[in-house]
Design a protein around this motif. Structure first.
Motif, mmCIF file in Angstrom:
data_model
loop_
_atom_site.group_PDB
_atom_site.id
_atom_site.type_symbol
_atom_site.label_atom_id
_atom_site.label_comp_id
_atom_site.label_asym_id
_atom_site.label_seq_id
_atom_site.Cartn_x
_atom_site.Cartn_y
_atom_site.Cartn_z
ATOM 1 N N VAL A 195 77.435 -2.214 42.918
ATOM 2 C CA VAL A 195 78.868 -2.436 42.757
ATOM 3 C C VAL A 195 79.156 -3.871 42.335
ATOM 4 C CG1 VAL A 195 81.082 -2.409 43.939
ATOM 5 C CG2 VAL A 195 79.439 -0.588 44.353
ATOM 6 N N ASP A 196 78.393 -4.830 42.840
ATOM 7 C CA ASP A 196 78.591 -6.228 42.457
ATOM 8 C C ASP A 196 78.279 -6.452 40.982
ATOM 9 O OD1 ASP A 196 79.298 -6.964 45.050
ATOM 10 O OD2 ASP A 196 77.220 -7.336 45.614
ATOM 11 N N GLY A 197 77.306 -5.710 40.449
ATOM 12 C CA GLY A 197 76.900 -5.874 39.056
ATOM 13 C C GLY A 197 77.648 -4.989 38.089
ATOM 14 N N MET A 207 81.659 0.487 48.431
ATOM 15 C CA MET A 207 80.451 -0.303 48.280
ATOM 16 C C MET A 207 79.645 -0.266 49.577
ATOM 17 S SD MET A 207 80.003 -4.294 47.161
ATOM 18 C CE MET A 207 80.952 -4.951 48.510
ATOM 19 N N ALA A 208 78.338 -0.069 49.439
ATOM 20 C CA ALA A 208 77.467 -0.084 50.612
ATOM 21 C C ALA A 208 77.541 -1.443 51.295
ATOM 22 C CB ALA A 208 76.029 0.221 50.197
ATOM 23 N N GLU A 209 77.446 -1.455 52.602
ATOM 24 C CA GLU A 209 77.495 -2.712 53.345
ATOM 25 C C GLU A 209 76.151 -3.426 53.316
ATOM 26 O OE1 GLU A 209 79.146 -2.326 57.245
ATOM 27 O OE2 GLU A 209 80.828 -1.128 56.536
ATOM 28 N N GLU A 210 75.068 -2.660 53.246
ATOM 29 C CA GLU A 210 73.738 -3.251 53.277
ATOM 30 C C GLU A 210 73.094 -3.227 51.891
ATOM 31 O OE1 GLU A 210 71.256 -1.716 56.345
ATOM 32 O OE2 GLU A 210 72.872 -1.730 57.812
ATOM 33 N N PRO A 223 74.810 -0.416 46.347
ATOM 34 C CA PRO A 223 75.211 0.721 45.524
ATOM 35 C C PRO A 223 76.522 1.335 46.009
ATOM 36 C CG PRO A 223 73.545 1.407 47.067
ATOM 37 C CD PRO A 223 73.691 -0.088 47.230
ATOM 38 N N PRO A 224 77.160 2.127 45.166
ATOM 39 C CA PRO A 224 78.327 2.880 45.623
ATOM 40 C C PRO A 224 77.856 4.015 46.527
ATOM 41 C CG PRO A 224 77.760 3.521 43.405
ATOM 42 C CD PRO A 224 76.861 2.392 43.758
ATOM 43 N N LEU A 279 80.701 9.752 33.479
ATOM 44 C CA LEU A 279 80.965 9.345 32.097
ATOM 45 C C LEU A 279 80.965 7.832 31.912
ATOM 46 C CD1 LEU A 279 83.823 11.853 31.284
ATOM 47 C CD2 LEU A 279 81.484 11.909 30.421
ATOM 48 N N TYR A 280 81.490 7.096 32.888
ATOM 49 C CA TYR A 280 81.616 5.653 32.740
ATOM 50 C C TYR A 280 80.402 4.866 33.246
ATOM 51 C CZ TYR A 280 86.393 6.110 31.162
ATOM 52 O OH TYR A 280 87.511 6.422 30.433
ATOM 53 N N CYS A 281 79.500 5.507 33.952
ATOM 54 C CA CYS A 281 78.319 4.810 34.470
ATOM 55 C C CYS A 281 77.395 4.460 33.303
ATOM 56 C CB CYS A 281 77.568 5.666 35.479
ATOM 57 S SG CYS A 281 76.075 4.859 36.110
ATOM 58 N N PRO A 282 77.216 3.155 33.014
ATOM 59 C CA PRO A 282 76.380 2.762 31.882
ATOM 60 C C PRO A 282 74.892 2.989 32.122
ATOM 61 C CG PRO A 282 77.103 0.822 33.071
ATOM 62 C CD PRO A 282 77.809 2.007 33.692
#
Length: 73
Positions: free
Chosen positions: A15-17, A32-35, A43-44, A60-63
């Motif tokens: 999620v950060d990237g 967003m995962a806490e760990e 990761p989400p 669709l939007y996940c690159p």
């Protein structure tokens, strides 16, 4: 309709990237995962899968093509 969501953490930038899955989900399914994972990403996580209507915006939007949705109707 039953929906299963799988996020491949080996492909995901985290999620950060990226975070496009969270941004484009109209139902707020992901958080967003806490760990951090072994790769150092957050990761989400699909925590509200009951709200998912399988619109597949996240797919669709996940690159990185890291998200798969399975629908059982």
């Amino acid at each position: 309709m039953m929906v299963e969501i799988y996020v491949n953490e080996n492909l995901c930038k985290g999620v950060d990237g990226c975070g496009l899955c969270i941004h484009f989900c109209p139902k707020g399914v992901y958080v967003m995962a806490e760990e951090l994972t072994m790769r150092g990403i957050r990761p989400p996580i699909a925590v509200h899968m009951d709200a998912c209507n399988a619109c597949e915006n996240c797919v669709l939007y996940c690159p990185d093509m890291a998200i798969v949705i399975r629908k059982d109707e």
